[in-house]
Scaffold this motif. Structure first.
Motif, mmCIF file in Angstrom:
data_model
loop_
_atom_site.group_PDB
_atom_site.id
_atom_site.type_symbol
_atom_site.label_atom_id
_atom_site.label_comp_id
_atom_site.label_asym_id
_atom_site.label_seq_id
_atom_site.Cartn_x
_atom_site.Cartn_y
_atom_site.Cartn_z
ATOM 1 N N PHE A 73 57.339 116.786 56.716
ATOM 2 C CA PHE A 73 58.632 117.243 58.079
ATOM 3 C C PHE A 73 57.926 117.066 58.962
ATOM 4 C CE2 PHE A 73 61.811 119.345 59.770
ATOM 5 C CZ PHE A 73 62.467 118.905 58.249
ATOM 6 N N PHE A 74 56.315 118.219 59.313
ATOM 7 C CA PHE A 74 56.357 118.139 60.278
ATOM 8 C C PHE A 74 55.845 117.412 61.312
ATOM 9 C CE2 PHE A 74 52.439 119.593 62.969
ATOM 10 C CZ PHE A 74 53.796 120.314 64.118
ATOM 11 N N TYR A 75 55.624 115.796 60.586
ATOM 12 C CA TYR A 75 54.687 114.328 60.744
ATOM 13 C C TYR A 75 56.159 114.401 61.562
ATOM 14 C CZ TYR A 75 50.191 115.999 60.024
ATOM 15 O OH TYR A 75 48.817 116.925 60.222
ATOM 16 N N THR A 76 57.529 113.613 60.152
ATOM 17 C CA THR A 76 58.890 113.592 61.543
ATOM 18 C C THR A 76 59.100 114.289 62.236
ATOM 19 O OG1 THR A 76 58.894 113.274 58.760
ATOM 20 C CG2 THR A 76 60.989 112.391 59.916
ATOM 21 N N PHE A 77 59.282 115.449 62.436
ATOM 22 C CA PHE A 77 59.938 116.458 63.332
ATOM 23 C C PHE A 77 58.904 115.708 64.408
ATOM 24 C CE2 PHE A 77 59.084 119.877 66.023
ATOM 25 C CZ PHE A 77 60.571 120.042 66.413
ATOM 26 N N ALA A 78 57.717 115.808 64.474
ATOM 27 C CA ALA A 78 56.955 115.696 65.808
ATOM 28 C C ALA A 78 57.615 114.483 66.660
ATOM 29 C CB ALA A 78 55.535 115.567 65.888
ATOM 30 N N ALA A 79 57.440 113.085 65.147
ATOM 31 C CA ALA A 79 57.710 111.667 66.093
ATOM 32 C C ALA A 79 59.022 111.764 66.396
ATOM 33 C CB ALA A 79 57.659 111.117 64.770
ATOM 34 N N TRP B 297 73.120 111.798 72.284
ATOM 35 C CA TRP B 297 73.539 113.539 71.877
ATOM 36 C C TRP B 297 72.842 113.676 70.260
ATOM 37 C CZ3 TRP B 297 75.179 116.624 75.247
ATOM 38 C CH2 TRP B 297 75.534 116.012 76.300
ATOM 39 N N VAL B 298 73.015 112.354 69.737
ATOM 40 C CA VAL B 298 71.368 112.768 68.353
ATOM 41 C C VAL B 298 70.559 112.399 68.930
ATOM 42 C CG1 VAL B 298 70.970 111.326 66.151
ATOM 43 C CG2 VAL B 298 73.488 111.374 67.125
ATOM 44 N N VAL B 299 70.363 112.112 69.517
ATOM 45 C CA VAL B 299 68.421 111.600 69.688
ATOM 46 C C VAL B 299 68.370 113.426 70.647
ATOM 47 C CG1 VAL B 299 66.835 110.990 71.545
ATOM 48 C CG2 VAL B 299 68.657 108.905 70.457
ATOM 49 N N MET B 300 68.738 114.140 71.368
ATOM 50 C CA MET B 300 68.926 114.746 71.777
ATOM 51 C C MET B 300 68.536 116.303 71.037
ATOM 52 S SD MET B 300 71.348 116.705 75.305
ATOM 53 C CE MET B 300 71.241 115.000 76.206
ATOM 54 N N PHE B 301 69.644 116.090 69.986
ATOM 55 C CA PHE B 301 69.741 117.149 68.817
ATOM 56 C C PHE B 301 68.751 117.460 67.896
ATOM 57 C CE2 PHE B 301 73.268 118.319 72.495
ATOM 58 C CZ PHE B 301 72.631 119.455 72.642
ATOM 59 N N LEU B 302 69.023 116.673 67.656
ATOM 60 C CA LEU B 302 68.564 115.587 66.065
ATOM 61 C C LEU B 302 67.063 117.092 66.383
ATOM 62 C CD1 LEU B 302 67.903 114.246 63.327
ATOM 63 C CD2 LEU B 302 66.835 112.786 64.637
ATOM 64 N N PRO B 303 65.835 117.109 67.020
ATOM 65 C CA PRO B 303 64.840 118.030 66.367
ATOM 66 C C PRO B 303 65.325 119.453 66.856
ATOM 67 C CG PRO B 303 64.362 116.175 68.469
ATOM 68 C CD PRO B 303 66.152 116.233 68.370
ATOM 69 N N ALA C 204 66.198 123.039 59.767
ATOM 70 C CA ALA C 204 66.690 122.535 58.886
ATOM 71 C C ALA C 204 65.374 123.222 58.426
ATOM 72 C CB ALA C 204 66.869 121.393 58.893
ATOM 73 N N PHE C 205 64.331 123.287 59.170
ATOM 74 C CA PHE C 205 62.734 123.318 58.150
ATOM 75 C C PHE C 205 62.582 124.757 58.045
ATOM 76 C CE2 PHE C 205 57.964 123.520 58.950
ATOM 77 C CZ PHE C 205 57.566 122.419 57.867
ATOM 78 N N GLY C 206 63.268 125.449 58.749
ATOM 79 C CA GLY C 206 62.716 127.194 58.628
ATOM 80 C C GLY C 206 63.788 126.793 57.035
ATOM 81 N N ALA C 207 64.049 126.785 56.745
ATOM 82 C CA ALA C 207 65.622 127.241 55.745
ATOM 83 C C ALA C 207 65.073 126.948 54.008
ATOM 84 C CB ALA C 207 67.117 126.583 55.863
ATOM 85 N N MET C 208 64.513 125.729 53.981
ATOM 86 C CA MET C 208 63.554 125.006 53.269
ATOM 87 C C MET C 208 62.396 125.006 53.115
ATOM 88 S SD MET C 208 64.075 121.103 54.009
ATOM 89 C CE MET C 208 62.721 120.355 55.169
ATOM 90 N N ILE C 209 61.692 125.637 53.785
ATOM 91 C CA ILE C 209 60.496 125.987 53.804
ATOM 92 C C ILE C 209 59.537 127.111 52.697
ATOM 93 C CG2 ILE C 209 60.150 127.478 55.073
ATOM 94 C CD1 ILE C 209 57.227 125.336 55.338
ATOM 95 N N ASN C 210 60.628 127.801 52.457
ATOM 96 C CA ASN C 210 60.726 128.071 50.687
ATOM 97 C C ASN C 210 60.709 127.523 50.049
ATOM 98 O OD1 ASN C 210 59.511 130.814 52.205
ATOM 99 N ND2 ASN C 210 61.320 131.810 52.404
ATOM 100 N N MET D 295 51.291 116.780 67.934
ATOM 101 C CA MET D 295 51.033 115.727 69.368
ATOM 102 C C MET D 295 51.040 114.220 69.801
ATOM 103 S SD MET D 295 51.818 119.225 71.329
ATOM 104 C CE MET D 295 51.451 117.153 72.690
ATOM 105 N N VAL D 296 49.505 114.006 68.717
ATOM 106 C CA VAL D 296 49.676 112.502 68.577
ATOM 107 C C VAL D 296 50.003 111.854 68.877
ATOM 108 C CG1 VAL D 296 48.173 111.169 67.958
ATOM 109 C CG2 VAL D 296 46.985 112.982 69.056
ATOM 110 N N LEU D 297 51.452 112.309 67.406
ATOM 111 C CA LEU D 297 52.538 111.461 66.994
ATOM 112 C C LEU D 297 53.370 111.466 68.327
ATOM 113 C CD1 LEU D 297 53.105 112.236 63.456
ATOM 114 C CD2 LEU D 297 52.217 110.486 64.335
ATOM 115 N N THR D 298 53.413 112.689 68.479
ATOM 116 C CA THR D 298 55.053 112.473 69.778
ATOM 117 C C THR D 298 55.000 111.742 70.790
ATOM 118 O OG1 THR D 298 55.443 115.337 69.290
ATOM 119 C CG2 THR D 298 55.716 114.243 71.231
ATOM 120 N N ALA D 299 53.326 111.594 71.205
ATOM 121 C CA ALA D 299 53.120 111.173 72.714
ATOM 122 C C ALA D 299 52.522 109.638 72.451
ATOM 123 C CB ALA D 299 51.452 111.109 73.334
ATOM 124 N N ALA D 300 52.781 109.356 71.592
ATOM 125 C CA ALA D 300 52.668 107.743 70.571
ATOM 126 C C ALA D 300 54.286 107.513 70.537
ATOM 127 C CB ALA D 300 52.454 107.576 69.204
#
Length: 259
Positions: A112-118, A84-90, A96-102, A38-43
């Motif tokens: 990856f989670f922190y990158t996603f939050a940013a 459109w890239v900015v909107m749908f990238l997250p 992608a995260f769900g597919a590769m988590i294992n 949340m801090v990364l997203t807000a920043a």
């Protein structure tokens, strides 16, 4: 001679205490990861918002209010095909995260989670072009209070709410489809309905996901797989993070003061 019943009860109590302590540590990690996200997203949102919106006409590329303007960067991010890239990238990153988590390590998953939050922060930075900063902060605080209450209830309730899952997930899919359709329709009535339903759905998901994180830990804690538990904490943090962000965005539709 030893009382085997007493020994059995003692062992059960020891096991319960171990689960309780482990669960407390696990939930603290989940909330800690979520808070950093949340801090990364807000920043990121605040930083990009400051670069895309200005009150100085000399540095303006497009006017969006009586005294507010978009900079060149703002036009690029919010009014060009790049939006459109900015909107749908997250959204793409979540799938992608769900597919590769294992297949990745817990350290890579956390990064990856922190990158996603940013990336999410960049994606929602447009709120500073539409709403006043005061109303954004006020809505955030209200969301935080509501989220804390819902998550606490999900954690402490004795009621099994696992049955909510299928209905809530179906609701999320419906919201996603309706939101994409309304991008092109631009219907204010439809947007109001989406916001109202979305707020209720993600409020329910907050309690549901909290209880699911708790129950998942209890069911698997005895396996002692630290790597799996670390990934489980990250996935739990991601789910609660998404619940919070969506509640905040839908609530902003009602409480936000537009410029």
């Amino acid at each position: 001679m030893a009382d085997f019943n007493t020994i059995g009860v003692g062992r059960a109590r020891t096991g319960t205490l171990a689960i309780d302590e482990g669960l407390r540590a696990h939930m603290n990690k989940v909330y800690g990861l979520m808070s950093v996200g949340m801090v990364l997203t807000a920043a990121a949102a605040w930083a990009i918002g400051g670069l895309t919106v200005t009150t100085d006409p000399a540095n303006a590329a497009a006017q969006i209010g009586a005294t507010r303007y978009l900079t060149d960067l703002g036009v690029t991010l919010y009014a060009s095909p790049l939006k459109w890239v900015v909107m749908f990238l997250p959204l793409i990153m979540v799938f992608a995260f769900g597919a590769m988590i294992n297949r990745i390590s817990s350290a890579a998953a956390q990064l990856f989670f922190y990158t996603f939050a940013a990336a999410m922060g960049v994606s929602i930075s447009w709120i500073f072009a539409v709403y006043t900063g005061v109303s954004v902060v006020q809505t955030f605080l209200i969301t935080a209070i509501a989220f804390a209450g819902l998550s606490l209830w999900g954690y402490t309730t004795k009621k099994d709410i696992s049955g909510w899952g299928s209905f809530l997930i179906m609701g999320v899919i419906g919201l996603l489809v309706a939101s994409i359709v309304n991008i092109f329709l631009a219907s204010s009535a439809m947007q109001f309905a989406i916001s109202a339903l979305g707020l209720l759905i993600f409020a329910g998901l907050t309690a549901y996901d909290t209880q699911k994180i708790k129950n998942t830990y209890i069911a698997h804690a005895h396996h002692g797989d630290s790597e799996w538990l670390a990934k489980s904490a990250i996935m739990g943090a991601l789910n609660l993070y998404l619940d919070f962000i969506n509640m905040f965005m839908f609530l902003l539709q009602f409480l936000g003061n537009r410029e």
